[in-house]
Design an enzyme around this catalytic site. Structure first.
Site, mmCIF file in Angstrom:
data_model
loop_
_atom_site.group_PDB
_atom_site.id
_atom_site.type_symbol
_atom_site.label_atom_id
_atom_site.label_comp_id
_atom_site.label_asym_id
_atom_site.label_seq_id
_atom_site.Cartn_x
_atom_site.Cartn_y
_atom_site.Cartn_z
ATOM 1 N N GLU A 68 2.006 9.644 17.388
ATOM 2 C CA GLU A 68 1.583 10.549 18.453
ATOM 3 C C GLU A 68 0.968 11.827 17.886
ATOM 4 O OE1 GLU A 68 4.504 9.136 18.252
ATOM 5 O OE2 GLU A 68 4.775 7.914 20.063
ATOM 6 N N PRO A 272 6.560 -0.012 4.596
ATOM 7 C CA PRO A 272 7.539 0.049 5.695
ATOM 8 C C PRO A 272 7.264 1.214 6.633
ATOM 9 C CG PRO A 272 8.510 0.871 3.662
ATOM 10 C CD PRO A 272 7.160 0.310 3.301
ATOM 11 N N ARG A 273 7.573 0.998 7.897
ATOM 12 C CA ARG A 273 7.416 2.064 8.895
ATOM 13 C C ARG A 273 8.292 3.260 8.551
ATOM 14 N NH1 ARG A 273 4.244 4.548 12.642
ATOM 15 N NH2 ARG A 273 5.458 5.335 14.408
ATOM 16 N N GLU A 315 -0.097 8.189 3.282
ATOM 17 C CA GLU A 315 -1.006 7.460 2.398
ATOM 18 C C GLU A 315 -1.424 6.105 2.957
ATOM 19 O OE1 GLU A 315 -0.811 8.934 -2.078
ATOM 20 O OE2 GLU A 315 0.807 7.513 -1.629
ATOM 21 N N ASN A 339 0.391 0.367 15.935
ATOM 22 C CA ASN A 339 -1.019 0.620 16.186
ATOM 23 C C ASN A 339 -1.934 -0.206 15.274
ATOM 24 O OD1 ASN A 339 -3.473 1.788 16.847
ATOM 25 N ND2 ASN A 339 -3.105 3.639 15.659
ATOM 26 N N PRO A 340 -2.806 -1.071 15.837
ATOM 27 C CA PRO A 340 -3.718 -1.861 15.009
ATOM 28 C C PRO A 340 -5.044 -1.164 14.744
ATOM 29 C CG PRO A 340 -3.955 -2.559 17.272
ATOM 30 C CD PRO A 340 -2.909 -1.453 17.270
ATOM 31 N N LEU A 341 -5.246 0.023 15.303
ATOM 32 C CA LEU A 341 -6.563 0.654 15.242
ATOM 33 C C LEU A 341 -6.906 1.204 13.866
ATOM 34 C CD1 LEU A 341 -6.479 2.430 18.711
ATOM 35 C CD2 LEU A 341 -7.640 0.296 18.099
ATOM 36 N N GLU A 342 -5.907 1.736 13.154
ATOM 37 C CA GLU A 342 -6.186 2.261 11.816
ATOM 38 C C GLU A 342 -6.704 1.167 10.884
ATOM 39 O OE1 GLU A 342 -2.831 4.370 10.303
ATOM 40 O OE2 GLU A 342 -3.299 6.207 11.412
#
EC number: 2.4.99.12
Length: 442
Positions: A68, A272-273, A315, A339-342
């Site tokens: 966010e 990892p998240r 990174e 999020n798949p946009l990056e």
């Protein structure tokens, strides 16, 4: 009757929060001991400001976590350009670090107060915001009610409601309406999100698209990128990013299967998240007979390295530039997706599990264009990665389709600013009349 019931429930919530407030220090201290709170700034969680309020109008912008925060950075920068001060709150240590890296002293950063009346009241008494902008799905009852009582306009931007959240609110529709009627405007990510907010009593609602599409792709330190590329050489790579518990083991199993197939020199990148899980992940992968290199430890990638564990903050741009194939986590062993946009922006073919409800609209567009594929399980993921490693033309087609889709989705920032203009413009005028022109002007 439902209105009276909602009022009673919210009043009970208020009283309960006030009652437990004196005891909450133990909980915050426990979180700080686990690295989930900033030890030196935990007083901010009780609404105690660590900085003075500047003169003139102030807009309070809240973003819960890293995703966010990154999404609203372009919006915050545009607001600062108008000459209005911004107090930015976040809820996690990592999001605070991101805010500091990308915005620095151009904003006043504070940790968001706990949603308890004493903390929220103390925060609002100090900052006296003229407008509150909340990102995505942060619905905190006490904060919303306190802002409402003070007649501070509240706008939800990039708003979304997951399937689970919507079902939960729908069961308590009387409560949702009592809260959402305090929102001056909801700017939703998608038509579905907009319909859901409207059905729960929010008015007015407009649709902007996803602000995450309008962000600049994450950057990478050129020296670090060059060094890692030299270490990797011509080895084939794929990445499993934003992974959650269980998905790192799946990635390692995929790696083993591909080694036995046609890719003996394969390097797998696992990001990892939650980087604090890196030690456990490294141990789990090592127990499977694989050799790891850990980014935070400065380990070199040698020809014997099987898995690079990317456990550093900020990174993602570096890791995605090391591959052309990215599996996006929280979609196989957990639900909701990430999020798949990056990865789509950074020229990778996107793979994910089927549990991507939180990013349904983005995934649907990518799938329809051929820029992303969903996999059912580990074996299907293994097959998809193998296919893309072996077929450069197919990989290139997916990469091109993903990039084109992202391009078509842009424009959310402009639409959001248009929705916010009736709220921001009076503050700009007031700032100029008062002779206060924001932190950038000092």
């Amino acid at each position: 009757m439902s209105e009276r019931w909602a009022r009673a429930v919210l009043n009970t919530y208020r009283l309960a929060g006030a009652a437990v407030f004196p005891l909450i220090g133990t909980y915050v201290g426990w979180r700080a001991s686990r690295g989930k709170e900033d030890r030196l700034r935990r007083r901010e969680r009780y609404g105690r400001a660590s900085k003075p309020r500047p003169p003139g109008p102030i807009i309070w912008v809240h973003a819960a976590s890293v995703g966010e925060t990154n999404a609203i950075v372009p919006l915050v920068r545009r607001i600062l350009d108008y000459g209005v001060n911004v107090v930015l709150t976040t809820g996690t240590v990592t999001s605070a670090q991101v805010a500091d890296e990308v915005l620095g002293d151009s904003v006043i950063h504070q940790y968001v107060p706990l949603d308890l009346k004493p903390a929220v009241s103390r925060f609002l008494d100090h900052w006296e915001p003229d407008l509150a902008i909340i990102a995505e799905s942060e619905i905190w009852p006490m904060t919303i009610l306190e802002l409402g009582e003070r007649r501070v306009p509240q706008v939800l931007v990039n708003g979304r409601l997951s399937d689970r959240s919507y079902r939960s609110w729908k069961k308590r529709a009387f409560l949702a309406e009592a809260l959402f009627e305090n929102l001056a405007h909801v700017v939703a990510q998608s038509e579905l999100d907009g319909e859901r907010f409207q059905s729960l009593g929010a008015r007015p609602v407009t649709v902007s698209g996803n602000l995450k599409v309008d962000v600049t792709p994450p950057e990478a330190d050129e020296a670090a990128l060059s060094a890692l590329r030299d270490q990797i050489g011509k080895r084939p790579t794929w990445a499993a990013i934003s992974t959650h518990d269980g998905e790192e083991k799946v990635a390692a199993e995929v790696h083993l299967a591909l080694l036995r197939a046609r890719h003996p020199e394969l390097l797998t990148i696992v990001v990892p998240r939650h980087p604090e899980r890196a030690a456990a992940i490294e141990a789990e992968i090592a127990a499977m007979g694989l050799k790891t290199a850990r980014r935070s430890s400065g380990d070199r990638i040698t020809p014997e390295t099987d898995v690079l564990v990317g456990d550093t903050i900020g990174e993602m741009g570096l890791y995605l530039r090391l591959t052309e194939i990215a599996f996006v986590g929280r979609s196989l062993t957990a639900e909701g997706g990430q999020n798949p946009l990056e990865p789509a922006m950074l020229e990778t073919a996107v793979l994910a599990g089927r549990n991507v409800q939180n990013f349904r609209d983005s995934y649907q567009r990518l799938i329809d264009s051929g820029g992303a594929r969903l996999v059912r399980d580990r074996d299907m993921l293994t097959g998809a990665v193998n296919y893309l490693l072996c077929n450069e033309a197919a990989r290139r087609d997916m990469i091109s389709a993903a990039a084109a889709t992202v391009g078509d989705m842009r424009g959310a920032l402009a639409r959001t600013l248009k929705a916010l203009d009736p709220f921001i413009h009076p503050l700009v005028v007031k700032s100029r009349l008062d002779g206060t022109n924001g932190m950038r002007g000092r």
